[in-house]
Design an enzyme around this catalytic site. Structure first.
Site, mmCIF file in Angstrom:
data_model
loop_
_atom_site.group_PDB
_atom_site.id
_atom_site.type_symbol
_atom_site.label_atom_id
_atom_site.label_comp_id
_atom_site.label_asym_id
_atom_site.label_seq_id
_atom_site.Cartn_x
_atom_site.Cartn_y
_atom_site.Cartn_z
ATOM 1 N N SER A 63 32.933 37.316 42.376
ATOM 2 C CA SER A 63 31.774 38.203 42.230
ATOM 3 C C SER A 63 31.274 38.256 40.788
ATOM 4 O O SER A 63 30.250 38.874 40.524
ATOM 5 C CB SER A 63 32.137 39.622 42.686
ATOM 6 O OG SER A 63 32.303 39.646 44.083
ATOM 7 N N THR A 109 36.948 46.431 44.574
ATOM 8 C CA THR A 109 37.725 45.847 43.479
ATOM 9 C C THR A 109 37.973 46.886 42.387
ATOM 10 O O THR A 109 37.037 47.504 41.870
ATOM 11 C CB THR A 109 37.001 44.589 42.943
ATOM 12 O OG1 THR A 109 36.968 43.650 44.010
ATOM 13 C CG2 THR A 109 37.712 43.989 41.758
ATOM 14 N N GLU A 242 41.091 28.230 44.462
ATOM 15 C CA GLU A 242 41.111 29.072 45.667
ATOM 16 C C GLU A 242 40.962 28.285 46.964
ATOM 17 O O GLU A 242 41.532 28.673 47.977
ATOM 18 C CB GLU A 242 40.022 30.149 45.566
ATOM 19 C CG GLU A 242 40.296 31.147 44.454
ATOM 20 C CD GLU A 242 39.280 32.268 44.415
ATOM 21 O OE1 GLU A 242 39.158 33.000 45.414
ATOM 22 O OE2 GLU A 242 38.587 32.406 43.391
ATOM 23 N N HIS A 258 36.504 20.719 19.133
ATOM 24 C CA HIS A 258 37.129 21.419 18.010
ATOM 25 C C HIS A 258 38.539 21.898 18.343
ATOM 26 O O HIS A 258 39.121 22.651 17.575
ATOM 27 C CB HIS A 258 36.215 22.579 17.572
ATOM 28 C CG HIS A 258 34.850 22.094 17.187
ATOM 29 N ND1 HIS A 258 34.528 21.677 15.915
ATOM 30 C CD2 HIS A 258 33.730 21.891 17.932
ATOM 31 C CE1 HIS A 258 33.261 21.266 15.884
ATOM 32 N NE2 HIS A 258 32.759 21.386 17.106
ATOM 33 N N LYS A 352 46.428 42.529 45.246
ATOM 34 C CA LYS A 352 45.519 43.680 45.418
ATOM 35 C C LYS A 352 46.209 44.778 46.235
ATOM 36 O O LYS A 352 46.052 45.963 45.957
ATOM 37 C CB LYS A 352 44.221 43.246 46.097
ATOM 38 C CG LYS A 352 43.261 42.532 45.170
ATOM 39 C CD LYS A 352 41.939 42.251 45.872
ATOM 40 C CE LYS A 352 40.964 41.598 44.917
ATOM 41 N NZ LYS A 352 39.693 41.244 45.522
HETATM 42 O O1 PA5 Z 1 37.420 34.786 45.312
HETATM 43 C C1 PA5 Z 1 38.006 35.852 45.467
HETATM 44 O O2 PA5 Z 1 38.395 36.254 46.577
HETATM 45 C C2 PA5 Z 1 38.245 36.739 44.282
HETATM 46 O O3 PA5 Z 1 38.018 36.059 43.094
HETATM 47 C C3 PA5 Z 1 37.374 37.991 44.398
HETATM 48 O O4 PA5 Z 1 36.014 37.670 44.250
HETATM 49 C C4 PA5 Z 1 37.786 38.998 43.338
HETATM 50 O O5 PA5 Z 1 39.122 39.382 43.565
HETATM 51 C C5 PA5 Z 1 36.921 40.243 43.343
HETATM 52 O O6 PA5 Z 1 36.802 40.762 44.622
HETATM 53 P P1 PA5 Z 1 35.351 41.196 45.120
HETATM 54 O O7 PA5 Z 1 34.539 39.938 45.026
HETATM 55 O O8 PA5 Z 1 35.526 41.684 46.504
HETATM 56 O O9 PA5 Z 1 34.898 42.248 44.164
#
Ligand code: PA5
Length: 358
Positions: A63, A109, A242, A258, A352
């Protein structure tokens, strides 16, 4: 070096749906339509009045990357600074003339919610972009506009739905010059590229499938050949993390000349093997092009492969998204080749859960 023969799995629709049960591939292929849908999401949103002195995008992970892309798109013409905050705290300059975007796909989050408290305390005008959660509820109670994003996706797969509303608000405030025609052209280009690099085109003539195969036996080092495409290099890295569940790194020219280049001195013969991917764009300066050549010649010798991926399209938006689409596809193809489901992100979910208050 010749890549190993391509296993047929990427060319077999039944194998693809078995390996990708939640259809991450299908979602990635919809990037073009989602660009247009994301732009529409901000239609009719009550944009905070008056041109802000600065723009701050608050978010984490999938996000937050939209904030980096917004900054890249507005740089260097932007009349105001644009920054991304991946933190619970805000910089001291945030105040009543700062436009804040709160981006959280889930709306739950922890860091983003904590930063929202600080936004409210600072009295900054804010727009929430989320599929729901506590962020949506709190923003509505505060009287901040909420842009509702389609639920049910992985946050990283919702990128256009998170970025495009910010771009539209920025353009309505006169701090960005994006036009409807550009959005349509970008969507069209991405639809065409999704066909070119998609599952129906066999590996033998599909550069995204081929690169996935090359990267499989190594550790990808993703280098943006200019600062404009730096957020795309980060996006490649995080999508490889991911979706493909592999480690990867990213860096950017000219800064990497650098420091990072020295790190290659002992890279010969190491495992996993460091494969270089260079993200290139027509806008890069001739000096940066020369810097890339010199780094290839002087530093990257130990890399078993160096692959250049050039941005396609005319507008800056289209060019950034063309590189994003290619990288997203590579990451999903890699997942499928290595037999991992691209969709779940179990360590993120577990951490989380542990961080949740009792
Ligand atoms: O890709 C993911 O699942 C994470 O990087 C989430 O984006 C991150 O943990 C933040 O969560 P959210 O996007 O629900 O705010």
């Amino acid at each position: 070096m010749q890549p190993k023969p391509m296993p047929m799995i990427l060319d077999d629709p039944r194998e693809l749906s078995r390996a990708d049960p939640s259809d991450m591939l299908g979602t990635v292929l919809r990037l073009g339509p989602m660009v247009a849908e994301g732009w529409e999401l901000a239609s009719g949103v009550a944009v905070p009045a008056g041109r802000p002195d600065s723009v701050v995008v608050i978010g984490m992970g999938g996000s937050a990357i939209g904030g980096d892309l917004l900054r890249a798109l507005l740089w260097p013409a932007a009349p105001v600074p644009v920054i991304t905050v991946r933190d619970e705290r805000l910089p001291g300059f945030v105040g009543t003339r700062t436009l804040v975007f709160l981006c959280s796909y889930s709306g739950n989050t922890e860091e983003t919610l904590a930063a929202y408290n600080a936004v409210c305390a600072a009295g900054a005008p804010a727009v929430a972009i989320t599929s729901g959660g506590r962020l949506a509820g709190r923003a509505r109670r505060q009287g901040h506009p909420v842009i509702d994003v389609l639920p049910g996706l992985q946050p990283r797969a919702a990128l256009p739905l998170l970025l495009m509303p910010m771009l539209r608000v920025a353009s309505e405030l006169g701090i960005d010059g994006s036009t409807e025609a550009e959005i349509r052209q970008t969507a069209r280009l991405l639809i065409d590229l999704a066909h070119e690099w998609g599952p129906d085109v066999p590996a033998a003539s599909n550069p995204a499938k081929r690169l996935a195969r090359v990267l499989l036996d190594g550790r990808p080092a993703i280098y943006a050949a200019s600062p404009f495409v730096e957020p795309v290099a980060r996006r490649w890295k995080t999508q490889l993390n991911e979706n493909a569940k592999v480690q990867a790194s990213f860096d950017v020219f000219p800064e990497l000349l650098h420091n990072e280049v020295v790190g290659w001195e002992q890279a010969g013969g190491t495992t996993p093997r460091p494969h270089v991917v260079l993200l290139r764009d027509a806008e890069e300066s001739s000096r940066n092009a020369l810097r890339v050549e010199l780094a290839r010649e002087i530093a990257f010798g130990p890399a078993p492969t160096i692959t250049e991926v050039w941005a396609q399209g005319t507008s800056r938006l289209a060019r950034l998204f063309s590189l994003i689409l290619f990288g997203d596809l590579v990451s999903v193809y890699m997942a499928i080749l290595s037999g991992v489901d691209p969709t779940p992100v179990e360590p993120i979910t577990r951490i989380k859960t542990r961080l949740q208050p009792d």
